[in-house]
Design a protein around this motif. Structure first.
Motif, PDB file in Angstrom:
ATOM      1  N   GLY A   8       0.817  -1.209   0.000  1.00  0.00           N
ATOM      2  CA  GLY A   8       0.000   0.000   0.000  1.00  0.00           C
ATOM      3  C   GLY A   8       0.845   1.250   0.000  1.00  0.00           C
ATOM      4  O   GLY A   8       1.748   1.389   0.814  1.00  0.00           O
ATOM      5  N   ARG A   9       0.555   2.150  -0.915  1.00  0.00           N
ATOM      6  CA  ARG A   9       1.319   3.389  -1.023  1.00  0.00           C
ATOM      7  C   ARG A   9       1.090   4.270   0.203  1.00  0.00           C
ATOM      8  O   ARG A   9      -0.030   4.410   0.678  1.00  0.00           O
ATOM      9  N   CYS A  10       2.150   4.876   0.695  1.00  0.00           N
ATOM     10  CA  CYS A  10       2.042   5.827   1.791  1.00  0.00           C
ATOM     11  C   CYS A  10       3.290   6.693   1.773  1.00  0.00           C
ATOM     12  O   CYS A  10       4.394   6.201   2.018  1.00  0.00           O
ATOM     13  N   VAL A  11       3.120   7.961   1.442  1.00  0.00           N
ATOM     14  CA  VAL A  11       4.246   8.893   1.401  1.00  0.00           C
ATOM     15  C   VAL A  11       4.020   9.977   2.452  1.00  0.00           C
ATOM     16  O   VAL A  11       3.001  10.670   2.430  1.00  0.00           O
ATOM     17  N   VAL A  12       4.961  10.075   3.364  1.00  0.00           N
ATOM     18  CA  VAL A  12       4.887  11.085   4.419  1.00  0.00           C
ATOM     19  C   VAL A  12       6.033  12.063   4.230  1.00  0.00           C
ATOM     20  O   VAL A  12       7.205  11.663   4.178  1.00  0.00           O
ATOM     21  N   ALA A  13       5.722  13.347   4.112  1.00  0.00           N
ATOM     22  CA  ALA A  13       6.722  14.395   3.935  1.00  0.00           C
ATOM     23  C   ALA A  13       6.888  15.150   5.248  1.00  0.00           C
ATOM     24  O   ALA A  13       5.918  15.707   5.775  1.00  0.00           O
ATOM     25  N   VAL A  14       8.092  15.147   5.783  1.00  0.00           N
ATOM     26  CA  VAL A  14       8.362  15.816   7.050  1.00  0.00           C
ATOM     27  C   VAL A  14       9.385  16.925   6.835  1.00  0.00           C
ATOM     28  O   VAL A  14      10.527  16.664   6.467  1.00  0.00           O
ATOM     29  N   PRO A 144       4.991  16.852  -3.471  1.00  0.00           N
ATOM     30  CA  PRO A 144       3.795  17.685  -3.294  1.00  0.00           C
ATOM     31  C   PRO A 144       2.502  16.885  -3.194  1.00  0.00           C
ATOM     32  O   PRO A 144       1.491  17.411  -2.721  1.00  0.00           O
ATOM     33  N   ASP A 145       2.524  15.615  -3.617  1.00  0.00           N
ATOM     34  CA  ASP A 145       1.332  14.776  -3.550  1.00  0.00           C
ATOM     35  C   ASP A 145       1.382  13.789  -2.388  1.00  0.00           C
ATOM     36  O   ASP A 145       0.647  12.785  -2.382  1.00  0.00           O
ATOM     37  N   LYS A 149       1.617  15.664   4.952  1.00  0.00           N
ATOM     38  CA  LYS A 149       2.706  16.632   5.010  1.00  0.00           C
ATOM     39  C   LYS A 149       2.741  17.228   6.409  1.00  0.00           C
ATOM     40  O   LYS A 149       1.702  17.680   6.918  1.00  0.00           O
ATOM     41  N   VAL A 150       3.905  17.200   7.000  1.00  0.00           N
ATOM     42  CA  VAL A 150       4.052  17.695   8.367  1.00  0.00           C
ATOM     43  C   VAL A 150       5.194  18.703   8.425  1.00  0.00           C
ATOM     44  O   VAL A 150       6.250  18.489   7.812  1.00  0.00           O
ATOM     45  N   TYR A 151       4.967  19.779   9.150  1.00  0.00           N
ATOM     46  CA  TYR A 151       6.033  20.751   9.387  1.00  0.00           C
ATOM     47  C   TYR A 151       6.289  20.769  10.885  1.00  0.00           C
ATOM     48  O   TYR A 151       5.462  21.230  11.666  1.00  0.00           O
ATOM     49  N   LEU A 152       7.436  20.192  11.272  1.00  0.00           N
ATOM     50  CA  LEU A 152       7.799  20.155  12.687  1.00  0.00           C
ATOM     51  C   LEU A 152       8.572  21.412  13.050  1.00  0.00           C
ATOM     52  O   LEU A 152       9.450  21.852  12.313  1.00  0.00           O
ATOM     53  N   ALA A 196       4.696  23.753   3.525  1.00  0.00           N
ATOM     54  CA  ALA A 196       3.718  23.571   2.455  1.00  0.00           C
ATOM     55  C   ALA A 196       2.365  24.093   2.939  1.00  0.00           C
ATOM     56  O   ALA A 196       2.026  23.949   4.119  1.00  0.00           O
ATOM     57  N   PRO A 197       1.575  24.712   2.064  1.00  0.00           N
ATOM     58  CA  PRO A 197       0.286  25.285   2.465  1.00  0.00           C
ATOM     59  C   PRO A 197      -0.650  24.299   3.153  1.00  0.00           C
ATOM     60  O   PRO A 197      -1.416  24.677   4.039  1.00  0.00           O
ATOM     61  N   ASP A 198      -0.581  23.024   2.757  1.00  0.00           N
ATOM     62  CA  ASP A 198      -1.475  22.027   3.326  1.00  0.00           C
ATOM     63  C   ASP A 198      -0.792  21.130   4.363  1.00  0.00           C
ATOM     64  O   ASP A 198      -1.298  20.051   4.690  1.00  0.00           O
ATOM     65  N   ALA A 199       0.330  21.597   4.895  1.00  0.00           N
ATOM     66  CA  ALA A 199       1.042  20.808   5.902  1.00  0.00           C
ATOM     67  C   ALA A 199       0.433  20.996   7.286  1.00  0.00           C
ATOM     68  O   ALA A 199      -0.085  22.070   7.613  1.00  0.00           O
ATOM     69  N   VAL A 200       0.488  19.943   8.088  1.00  0.00           N
ATOM     70  CA  VAL A 200       0.078  20.015   9.483  1.00  0.00           C
ATOM     71  C   VAL A 200       1.275  20.524  10.278  1.00  0.00           C
ATOM     72  O   VAL A 200       2.347  19.925  10.230  1.00  0.00           O
TER      73      VAL A 200
END
Length: 226
Positions: A8-14, A144-145, A149-152, A196-200
């Motif tokens: 299963g695809r899962c891409v997490v951007a930190v 970007p997809d 997306k997380v901004y710590l 990123a604008p949609d990052a948590v």
């Protein structure tokens, strides 16, 4: 690691500045969800090591890009124990040294270097399918997809204390160096450090590593990709 990667695809951007907890959190999250892990900062550091070894002027963008294009850079994606080599030389320790740390922002600011490594990173993401990737421009440029997306972030004091504890360095000097790198990374023209604008956004100042990882796992569960 391959047998531990789930389907299963899962891409997490930190993303986030130095000392925010990106590396530790990303590695633990990747191990916990059966994914690969990519430290993009280590890639830039390895290129920087190669540039310094070559003796070229760091202000000569063309020369720096030439070294970057010729070095044989390899990096593992096992969160339990990845390694980095440049031209067949293991550089795990060297890339964390003061010389590389002082120069990496300058090398990373060269557009041709970023273009080269971003393309490599995107290829690795596509091949992995399930991966946690951390850096400074991941959510906005590299992935970007991404599913999450997380901004710590963290207070300057907390970041300096964490980094000085890791490196056994003076906290005041570390704080000054982090401020310098933040300034360089956030003001460069190509792919600057950015949210990123949609990052948590997650402030880790008062949170332990396990708490941060659990929050990210909860977010992934909410998205149905944990």
């Amino acid at each position: 690691m391959e047998e531990n990667v789930r389907a299963g695809r899962c891409v997490v951007a930190v993303d986030g500045p130095s000392g925010s907890g990106k590396s530790t959190v990303s590695r633990r999250l990747a191990a916990g969800i059966g994914a690969r892990y990519l430290d993009t900062g280590a890639m830039y550091r390895a290129i920087t090591w190669a540039v310094l070894r070559s003796g070229v002027d760091l202000t000569d963008a063309e020369a720096v890009a030439k070294v970057a294009g010729e070095v044989d850079l390899r990096i593992g994606t096992d969160p339990q124990g990845y390694g980095v080599t440049a031209d067949g030389v293991s550089v795990d320790k060297e890339i964390r040294g003061p010389e590389v740390t002082a120069s990496v922002s300058a090398v990373a600011a060269v557009p041709a270097v970023r273009a080269l490594l971003v393309a490599r990173q995107q290829e690795m993401i596509a091949n992995a399918g399930r991966i946690v990737i951390e850096g400074r421009d991941i959510g906005a440029v590299v992935a970007p997809d991404a599913d999450l997306k997380v901004y710590l972030t963290a207070s300057e004091e907390a970041r300096a204390a964490r980094r000085s504890a890791e490196d056994a360095t003076d906290a005041v000097a570390t704080a000054a160096d982090l401020a310098r790198r933040d300034r360089l990374d956030s003001t460069r023209k190509t792919s600057p450090l950015q949210q990123a604008p949609d990052a948590v956004v997650l402030d880790t100042t008062a949170l332990g590593i396990d708490e941060v990882v659990q929050r990210l796992r909860d977010l992934l569960s909410e998205r149905g990709v944990a």
